[in-house]
Design an enzyme around this catalytic site. Structure first.
Site, PDB file in Angstrom:
ATOM      1  CB  CYS A  20      -0.907   0.018   1.233  1.00 18.18           C
ATOM      2  SG  CYS A  20       0.022   0.167   2.776  1.00 18.18           S
ATOM      3  CB  CYS A  23       4.496  -0.298   1.819  1.00 17.78           C
ATOM      4  SG  CYS A  23       3.350  -1.508   2.474  1.00 17.78           S
ATOM      5  CG  ASP A 426      12.349  32.736 -27.612  1.00 18.61           C
ATOM      6  OD1 ASP A 426      12.819  33.885 -27.619  1.00 18.61           O
ATOM      7  OD2 ASP A 426      12.786  31.814 -28.330  1.00 18.61           O
ATOM      8  CG  ASP A 623      15.494  28.127 -28.158  1.00 12.43           C
ATOM      9  OD1 ASP A 623      15.862  28.268 -26.975  1.00 12.43           O
ATOM     10  OD2 ASP A 623      16.035  28.710 -29.102  1.00 12.43           O
ATOM     11  CG  ASP A 627      14.543  31.151 -24.665  1.00 17.69           C
ATOM     12  OD1 ASP A 627      14.769  32.366 -24.573  1.00 17.69           O
ATOM     13  OD2 ASP A 627      14.133  30.618 -25.705  1.00 17.69           O
TER      14      ASP A 627
END
Length: 735
Positions: A20, A23, A426, A623, A627
């Protein structure tokens, strides 16, 4: 699978034996305490631990050992290429566990049915020996239900409690009370049937849950299945077939029609069309020629070609994508922290409520009712659904993204994308194609074909981007180029050369003026420059024969994407290093009214910070190369067209296709996934909050309604399966 980053290294380790989400939390806490571990995330849904660590203080083996010490089994990756060996190992483990689980469910169901019939002779008319029922119940309790005891013991060893604790305590109470009655020869109601049926029903729920979880992680399996097993290469002048793991950087690889391209590389000879849809989502085949890059796992459609292997093993685009999707599926969304925090207090609180329930009813209605209510509270409260609510939705959401060429780096990126109220775009390579093209040709007393022929023949000697645009235009129009001599480049102004007896000058107005070339049509030049285009003048023997306008053209989908973003209520800003006139012209075509121009790459980050200081959540779309700082600074960075780049580090979301409409799709997917997470969490919380009081007997006071522990077990199992099922419904979503 290791990856270097700015903070440390990251490894992905399979973990088996988890029952679960609790755990997973236990392992996570243990790993977080290890010296050198920077960050640890354990995902129960895909059974993986993603650990960021300082390699000078701890290694992958020590991390695996720490997992093993918690009582669960670590399965480190051993293959040097993709996660293939690791995946196969995990599949084998999962197959073995599923087979055993199925066997236990069948035996548990048969024995539970016999115990149930034997417990009610007045209903079925069959009298069974108490010791026989005790024997059958013991098999169910300690063989069929052993996993609950093991997991509860592991939790205790790690000084915590989880849902297995609730099941172990609840069923043990029923079993040992009934066993005591049998062994001591005392009369009274026995609850062997309650314990046996609860264990069987919960295991059945886990079985269905495991099947559903397997379907939730289909995206990874499909990606792994894309890679071919063999490659044809040339070594020592001989053509040979080798295992893909043995391909080395620099090898010459041959690909024939219909074959999958084994690794990433650059074409040396030959031409073809390649189906890249499995990587980019782009449906149309892409034409490839000498010098073009090819991506491993894509399909060669027609021609035969040879290429030089540039990226192999874990460095290929496919391997990077698999790693990215795996890490995303193993990550946590901020909203999951709430669920984790609630779960950590939930189990102890439930045990206290169960004890209080027992005490109240014991003094009110006696032992029998109090005992049943005690067990019902423990069983109904198991927080399985709570632990599955977020990771299953994230797994399916990131899988949908990967299938459509949208790589989401984690739960945080997936959750936060739609929250951005300002989208900063951009210009070059994002809104525009990123490649100059000839847009207008104005000829004076000469045909367009002749004008372009003269210009391209001269520009053949130049490496300037504008020259490339003119040569490309000549290729498009199938114009044969002439031989040029005495070529000269004049930096920032233009070029000149001789073609036969003719002297050709190509350049700007300053260049024409310096060479005493007049009669330049200024009205045409001004009109084109206002449109943000670069104008070059072509002169033959000191007389202008035409002008050519060159521009980085807007992508086809840019205006539609901007329109969609604005429809969503987003503020759209263009951020570019270009001059204001060009920027404004492109922005007008795209439908953007807010422009920040003349910005150097280093200054873009400051502009993002400025918007953030104003209280905005900012998404930066660029890109992924120049950037990168702005992408990292933004609340969510979206790197566009960088799927074959490892600019994967900077963007929270990477758009493999060079399509800005995927920005819109990313935001829609983010919003849809969060909606599903909230639905799952709502039902998980409501289920526990509403049914614990019912199990505690609140409705019995006024209406005589009590919740049987067996029904509680069935409802608890159903809640987990329904949460996973709700996440799987996301697969129907179309981006």
């Amino acid at each position: 699978m290791n990856k270097k980053n700015t903070r440390g290294e990251t490894c992905i380790i399979g973990v088996s034996g988890m029952h679960c989400a609790s755990c997973a939390n236990t392992i996570e806490k243990k790993l977080s305490k290890q010296p050198g571990v920077i960050n640890a995330r354990v995902n129960f849904a895909n059974e993986k631990a993603i650990v960021e660590y300082d390699s000078s203080k701890i290694n992958e083996k020590s991390i695996a050992d720490a997992i093993n010490k918690t009582g669960y089994k670590a399965i480190p990756k051993e293959s040097h290429s993709h996660d293939v060996d690791h995946s196969d190992h995990m599949k084998m483990v999962a197959k073995g566990e599923m087979s055993l689980l199925k066997k236990k469910i069948v035996i548990g169901a048969v024995l539970s049915a016999i115990i149930f019939i034997g417990s009610f002779p007045e209903w079925f008319g069959i009298q069974m020996n108490g010791y026989f029922l005790f024997f059958l119940a013991t098999v169910v309790q300690f063989w069929v239900g052993w996993g609950f005891y093991r997991a509860a013991f592991i939790a205790l060893k790690n000084k915590t409690t989880d849902m297995n604790t609730l099941i172990a305590v609840g069923t043990s109470a029923a079993y040992f009370y009934s066993a005591g009655l049998i062994l001591l020869g005392m009369g009274g109601a026995m609850y062997f049937d309650t314990a046996a049926l609860i264990i069987t029903l919960i295991l059945l729920g886990r079985y269905f849950e495991a099947i559903a979880k397997g379907r939730a992680s289909d995206a990874i399996k499909k990606l792994m299945g894309l890679q071919p097993k063999m490659a044809t290469i040339i070594r020592k002048g001989k053509e040979m077939k080798i295992n893909i793991d043995d391909v080395e950087v620099g090898d010459t690889v041959i690909v024939k029609p219909g074959e999958k391209i084994p690794v990433d590389g650059t074409i040396l000879e030959g031409e073809s069309s390649v189906d890249e849809s499995m990587i980019t989502g782009e449906s149309m085949p892409v034409a490839k020629k000498k010098g073009d890059t090819v991506i491993g796992a894509t399909i060669n459609k027609f021609g035969t070609f040879r290429f030089k292997a540039t990226k192999v093993g874990a460095n290929t685009t496919l391997a990077q994508i698999i790693k990215l999707v795996e890490e995303a599926q193993g990550s946590k969304a901020p909203i999951q922290r709430l669920a984790d925090k609630v779960s950590s207090y939930f189990v102890p609180a439930v045990i206290l409520i169960a004890i209080a329930t027992f005490a109240f009813w014991y003094f009110t209605l006696g032992f029998a009712f109090a005992f049943i209510a005690f067990i019902a509270v423990l069983i109904i409260a198991c927080p399985c659904a709570l632990g599955l609510a977020t990771p299953t939705a994230i797994m399916v959401g990131t899988g949908i993204g990967a299938k459509n060429g949208i790589l989401i780096k984690g739960g945080e990126a997936l959750e936060s994308a739609h929250k951005a109220d300002v989208i900063v775009l951009d210009k070059t390579g994002t809104l525009t194609k990123g490649k100059p093209e000839v847009t207008d040709v104005v000829e004076f007393g000469i045909s367009q074909k002749a004008l372009i022929g003269f210009a391209a023949s001269v520009e053949k000697g130049s490496e300037h981007p504008l020259a490339e645009a003119i040569i490309e235009e000549a290729k498009k129009r199938k114009i044969t180029l002439k031989k040029a001599s005495k070529f000269m480049a004049h930096s920032g102004k233009g070029v000149s050369a001789k073609i036969g007896q003719n002297t050709i000058h190509i350049g700007n107005r300053i260049f024409m003026k310096e060479n005493k070339i007049s009669y330049i049509p200024m009205e045409d030049i001004s009109r084109l420059e206002k449109e943000g285009k670069t104008v070059v003048i072509v002169a033959k023997n000191k007389r202008p024969i035409g002008i050519m306008a060159i521009a980085d053209q807007l992508k086809e989908n840019s205006p539609a994407a901007v329109k969609e973003l604005r429809k969503m209520g987003k503020r759209v800003i263009m951020l570019t290093g270009d001059n204001e006139a060009t920027a404004m012209a492109i922005a007008a075509q795209a439908g953007i009214t807010e422009v920040i121009a003349n910005v150097l790459p280093g200054e873009k980050t400051n502009k993002i910070k400025s918007l953030q200081r104003e209280g905005h959540k900012v998404a930066m779309v660029g890109d992924g190369i120049n950037d990168a700082p702005a992408l990292a600074q933004a609340d969510i960075g979206i790197a566009i067209g960088s799927g074959t780049d490892v600019a994967l580090e900077t963007g929270g979301i990477v758009l493999v296709k060079n399509d800005i409409m995927d920005v819109v799709r990313s935001i829609k997917l983010s919003k849809y996934t969060l909606k599903k997470i909230k639905q799952n969490l709502f039902w998980a919380f409501v289920y526990n909050a509403a049914l614990i009081p019912v199990a505690a007997g609140v409705l019995y006071l006024g209406y005589g309604i009590a919740l049987d522990p067996i029904i509680a077990a069935g409802a608890m199992a159903f809640s987990s399966v329904s949460v996973v099922g709700n996440a799987l419904l996301m697969k129907r979503y179309r981006l």
